[in-house]
Design an enzyme around this catalytic site. Structure first.
Site, short mmCIF file in Angstrom:
data_model
loop_
_atom_site.label_atom_id
_atom_site.label_comp_id
_atom_site.label_asym_id
_atom_site.label_seq_id
_atom_site.Cartn_x
_atom_site.Cartn_y
_atom_site.Cartn_z
N HIS A 290 -10.76 -4.01 9.99
CA HIS A 290 -11.26 -3.67 8.66
C HIS A 290 -12.38 -2.63 8.67
O HIS A 290 -12.84 -2.25 7.61
CB HIS A 290 -11.78 -4.92 7.94
CG HIS A 290 -10.72 -5.70 7.24
ND1 HIS A 290 -9.70 -6.33 7.90
CD2 HIS A 290 -10.51 -5.96 5.92
CE1 HIS A 290 -8.92 -6.95 7.03
NE2 HIS A 290 -9.39 -6.74 5.82
N GLU B 269 0.80 -1.23 0.00
CA GLU B 269 0.00 0.00 0.00
C GLU B 269 0.82 1.27 0.00
O GLU B 269 0.57 2.20 -0.77
CB GLU B 269 -0.98 0.02 1.18
CG GLU B 269 -2.24 -0.81 0.96
CD GLU B 269 -2.07 -2.28 1.29
OE1 GLU B 269 -0.97 -2.64 1.76
OE2 GLU B 269 -3.01 -3.07 1.09
#
Ligand SMILES: Cc1ncc(C[n+]2csc(CCOP(=O)(O)OP(=O)(O)O)c2C)c(N)n1
Ligand SMILES: Cc1ncc(C[n+]2csc(CCOP(=O)(O)OP(=O)(O)O)c2C)c(N)n1
Ligand SMILES: [Mg+2]
Ligand SMILES: [Mg+2]
Lengths: 325, 326, 325, 326
Positions: free
Chosen positions: A130, A61
């Site tokens: 998440h 990322e």
């Protein structure tokens, strides 16, 4: 050629895909990067664009966001999909230290026309790693623009505006809205201006500022309150940075009461910033205490019933309004 | 293609410009991380690039724009914090970025340049240009996750990127052997399926040759190369940071200063090629250039508060009432 | 044996080193990790402790913070030095996704007795990538405690309390205070409680809440104001999370006026959170608008004169007080 | 030291427990990332560990605690979101961590476990214990910067860590060859100066043997090993995620299911060792264990709002008035 006023029924998620399709057609400098992008809605783009412009990235990322920054500095207009919002922390170095600062640090020699997309995955049984709604994460950093659309039209129009914007933009998409359909303009130049909140419902008794997925709850709360004679003005914030102070302050000047509905944790939230602005610049019109309706300072549990109770609901908004009317 | 005489002299000029630039800073404005000792690696690498090729660098930023051929005055003015500086006095010593020569970022965040250089390579590839991108970084930066992530992405996508390590043996006070499980940096290349090359960074022509090869590979679409140039920093990590421990010996430093100075070494090579008078002319010229740059910097105006606001966004968001005046 | 009330003149930076020395002596589970730790003040610890407990790390912020988390989960009490605060972004994944969430996600099977130290390097000509004051970065994440001491005694006592705390704590040290000396208690059990603000000066006309390096400016502003007959109460926040609402609200109940001095960028700052809390819970006592005195939404420039103008000063605080008294 | 008969049967038991646990989930509570197909790698690795050795895992978390020998009921109840769950219903499918057996974290943040496992190794080293730490991760996770950073730290400090890759060939829909510049994962070990070993992940005993060797190295203070176990996931990435593209062929999947099932393969091996009746007893026993776990999970109570507040801090900060009641 599409008609100026033509519309098409699209879900929020479809609208996001269409925005990207139109901008990729319009401008060959636009590319899309991310992990397994076909899985996150973009599969139909593969029919039209090739691997040069649609990049499935390795799971890296911080670097693939930075690759987007580097590409933005050198002639492309990348859209980087960070899929799930808790992955923003992995890339916050490149977003904050590079994307937001590079233009300034070079004395405006450079521009960073980058769009970072990310989705808030709450209310989805994915548990604490998440389910973040980190809307405030980039708010303290100058140099970025930060968006959070709540309708399919805005999802399309704001994303298109972000892609055309010459500065770095982070856009939070809300998966609780993915399925919501509405008529969305098909005009290729349909843009929603960055920095403008939308008044979704007018009312003179209380102002409810709503962020992202709170909107449906704010609107149904307003409907319920109207039955009791309380007319709420519902403002859909849409842009988090720069904040549309004017729309909020104008409304509070009229109503004298402010509720902010925000699914972030309450402490250090966008709601806190809005409360601060109004307590500074709209204080004279405030009749009653400001109320933040937000998630409490506990993490998101896996258990679905408990998870749901953390977030903003019609009833919690009604309770907050009742407390100050 | 080896360097012709004019290019050899140009390389010498750039090395000397770096050296005298840094020495002027020590004399006039003791700020920053100096590249003294590393000039051969920097100029050798840059001489293998075209003007429109991209470069990213580090906190030790002064050498990179000079090596790429940038004008000296605005670089000096930047370090003096002046409005005529290349970054208007906003970036300063760790960020000397001259975009006219493809320099897109000197990242003071160690490891921050890997993704940016890789992205510039991606951009060249997508646009179908034949530009390449060269990423300068230190030995310490190799341990940032962005190194592995970005080199891998460059390799998967066969991007035109040269990852160029100025291995000066230390990250602040930490030697390579104490921070790298395996101290040969070029050897990490194999993990990503790209070539890894070691070169003597004090030999500018050797650096140029390996970089040129990597540039040609990159332009031909064959992907990245990792180059490790073994070099040495003659001065302290930064001349603003007090270092309370002895982490390298005086003998080691003296050895490098005396035996391994890239400028002394290259000057001797050029002398054997009968270029002494040209060298001396360059030496005089560079001295003048640097002196003039210092004068220019000193005489230049300071930036203003409005420059800050104007440099934030392409479409400036105006300063809230009052704040423009702070 | 040290005397209960004995003190020793120490600078803020020395106090930090002493806190670590004492806790390392007291508890062999305490270790210190970071880049070039000798350079950042810890060199004298090397005389007493070995390489097992003093770890110079490779430049790998996200991982060495995570290594600290892993060690904290398994019997150590690591102090991790992130040196400069803009490196927090590189490690925010491990701090937010792991350190803050692990106890919760495991249903409280685990504890994370970790301390992350980091310094705010503003007013030091290091430019935008090194000069951040990201106090609010971890405020929105439950599970962490966040500190910002302003005096040598607090630097020592809060750090010692953090090391003994069983939950993860992030502590922002302010390099503008490094040199400030004062008498610091030598008692090995001298602790400053986490979660308690300190009233540094009493006054009935206006409340000034000060964060970290703002304190000297707030106190000299208060002195200057007193000459004009305005008595300011100066609260040194000390703990950012959990916020000591009580001390702030009690003061505002008395003064009716609130200034918050915070060297972060104004938007989304700790000052915003405090303003939000007071506009919710202390609204009835507020007589005038809240004023945030903070850095504007521009990055930190290299030029020293301009840099200085971004931050909180005595004069800016006085102006803010004048605007509401 | 090869496994004795009792250990062989225990390994088979754990593999079968994983398989039937996952199948029960498909039947009763279709949530999560299943480890079906990967049982040999998981159980083989775990059988090389002591109960007090540490393990970190991934989003594909179910297999790891079962492989380490955890009690099944609380794991099942966790996936049903119940208060009797191993994490009180707060962690769920991606986070089945049973600390009684040294499991310290299943990280749903891909790559998040590398530092944690490395830190557990550091802890063992500093405390002078002879525990080791085993880090399970997927092929996709190798591209996170934390892999490189953490493996390097483990190597520099010679920590007792085993980096164990369950290479199932894919990260969601992305094959290793399309995301890794160099697709042999074990080969990355050389960059950090540690051994890299490849093993057939469908052969549980082979996995056990290489892991045991790595564990012995680690306990002897010789540092980390990188193990790449080649395995395969039989089901979809997650049974909650709609996958709109065909990224691997039906033939490939069928090949693995039919020819490369680690349980079928190991059952056959054990049969040649005359253990059929023991196997059948285990099969019956495991079926009962799983059935009982499902019953237990179904009958268990839901967690309460106060559990959230109570699980946040060691010294709970009390819920602000009203919020405890949300
Ligand atoms: C992300 C980050 N971590 C730490 C630092 C502090 N720091 C500045 S330079 C440096 C050492 C870098 O070593 P190396 O990459 O070898 O470059 P050199 O200084 O030798 O040129 C460190 C740790 C930083 N600037 N950025
Ligand atoms: C930091 C982060 N990025 C992305 C994801 C989304 N994601 C979940 S699993 C996965 C693939 C992981 O692949 P691999 O490591 O091979 O493990 P496998 O699923 O094959 O077991 C991805 C990308 C994530 N959970 N965390
Ligand atoms: Mg170095
Ligand atoms: Mg995989």
């Amino acid at each position: 050629m599409t008609m100026r006023n033509a519309t098409q029924k699209l879900s929020y998620l479809q609208a996001i895909v269409e925005a990207q399709r139109e901008e990729m057609r319009r401008d060959e400098r636009v590319i899309l990067m991310g992990e397994d992008i076909a899985v996150y809605g973009a599969q139909s783009l593969f029919d039209e664009f090739d691997n040069k412009r649609l990049r499935n990235t390795p799971i890296s990322e911080n670097s693939f966001v930075g690759v987007g920054v580097g590409a933005a500095l050198t002639g492309l207009r990348p859209i980087v999909d960070l899929t799930i919002a808790s992955f923003c922390y992995l890339a916050s170095d490149q977003i904050i230290n590079q994307a937001a600062k590079l233009r300034f640090m070079t004395g405006a020699q450079l521009a960073v026309p980058l769009v970072v997309r990310t989705s808030t995955f709450y209310n989805n049984r994915t548990a604490a790693q998440h389910a973040d709604r980190p809307y405030p994460l980039f708010m303290n950093t100058p140099g970025l623009k930060v968006l959070a659309p709540s309708t399919a039209s805005d999802a399309k129009g704001l994303l298109k505006a972000a892609i055309r914007d010459d500065d770095p933009v982070v856009i939070f998409e809300d998966i609780n809205l993915w399925g919501k359909k509405e008529e969305v303009p098909t005009d290729e130049d349909f843009l929603v201006p960055i920095g403008k909140a939308a008044v979704r419902r007018e009312g003179g008794d209380v102002t409810i500022v709503s962020i992202a997925g709170c909107l449906p709850h704010a609107l149904s709360a307003a409907d319920a309150l109207a039955k009791d004679g309380v007319e709420a003005e519902v403002i859909d914030l849409r842009t988090i940075v720069p904040l549309d102070k004017e729309t909020i302050l104008t409304s509070v000047a009229k109503t004298g009461r402010l509720i902010v509905a925000d699914n972030s944790h309450k402490v250090g939230s966008v709601a806190s910033e809005i409360a601060a602005v109004v307590s500074e610049e709209g204080f004279e019109s405030l009749k009653r205490p400001i109320q933040r309706v937000a998630a409490p300072q506990v993490h998101v549990p896996y258990n679905a019933a408990l998870e749901k109770r953390l977030f903003v609901s019609k009833d919690r908004i009604i309770d907050a309004v009742r407390a100050i009317t | 293609m080896p360097l012709d005489r004019a290019q050899q002299l140009e390389m010498f000029r750039r090395m000397l410009r770096i050296r005298l630039f840094e020495e002027a800073l020590i004399a006039h404005n003791p700020v920053g991380h100096l590249s003294i000792g590393q000039e051969g690696a920097i100029a050798g690498a840059c001489m293998a690039l075209r003007d429109d090729d991209y470069v990213t660098g580090t906190h030790r930023s002064h050498g990179h724009p000079i090596g790429k051929g940038a004008e000296i005055g605005p670089l000096m003015a930047e370090i003096f914090g002046k409005r005529t500086g290349i970054c208007k006095g906003l970036g300063g010593s760790m960020h000397l970025t001259d975009t006219k020569l493809g320099l897109i970022c000197e990242s003071a965040i160690v490891g921050g340049g890997f993704p940016l250089a890789t992205g510039a390579g991606l951009s060249a590839q997508v646009r179908g240009s034949d530009q390449v991108s060269l990423c300068f970084f230190g030995d310490g930066a190799v341990n940032q996750g962005t190194f592995s992530e970005s080199v891998n992405m460059g390799a998967v996508w066969k991007l035109p990127v040269i990852y160029f390590c100025e291995n000066n043996g230390y990250a602040v006070t930490t030697p390579v052997e104490k921070s790298h499980g395996q101290p040969e940096i070029a050897r990490r290349a194999d993990g990503y399926g790209i070539p890894g090359v070691v070169v003597d960074g004090q030999d500018a022509e050797a650096v140029h040759a390996v970089t040129l090869e990597a540039v040609e590979r990159a332009r031909a679409g064959e992907g990245p190369t990792l180059i490790e140039a073994k070099t040495y920093r003659f001065d302290e990590h930064s001349n603003r940071l007090a270092i309370p421990i002895e982490y390298r010996s005086k003998e080691e430093i003296e050895h490098h200063r005396n035996e391994r100075d890239p400028i002394t070494l290259y000057r001797a090579v050029l002398q054997t090629r009968d270029l002494l008078s040209e060298i001396e002319a360059i030496e005089a010229e560079v001295r003048t250039t640097i002196d003039e740059a210092v004068e220019f910097a000193k005489a230049s105006p300071e930036p203003e508060m409005s420059d800050l606001w104007d440099s934030m966004y392409v479409n400036p968001i105006s300063a809230p009432a009052g704040e423009g005046e702070l």
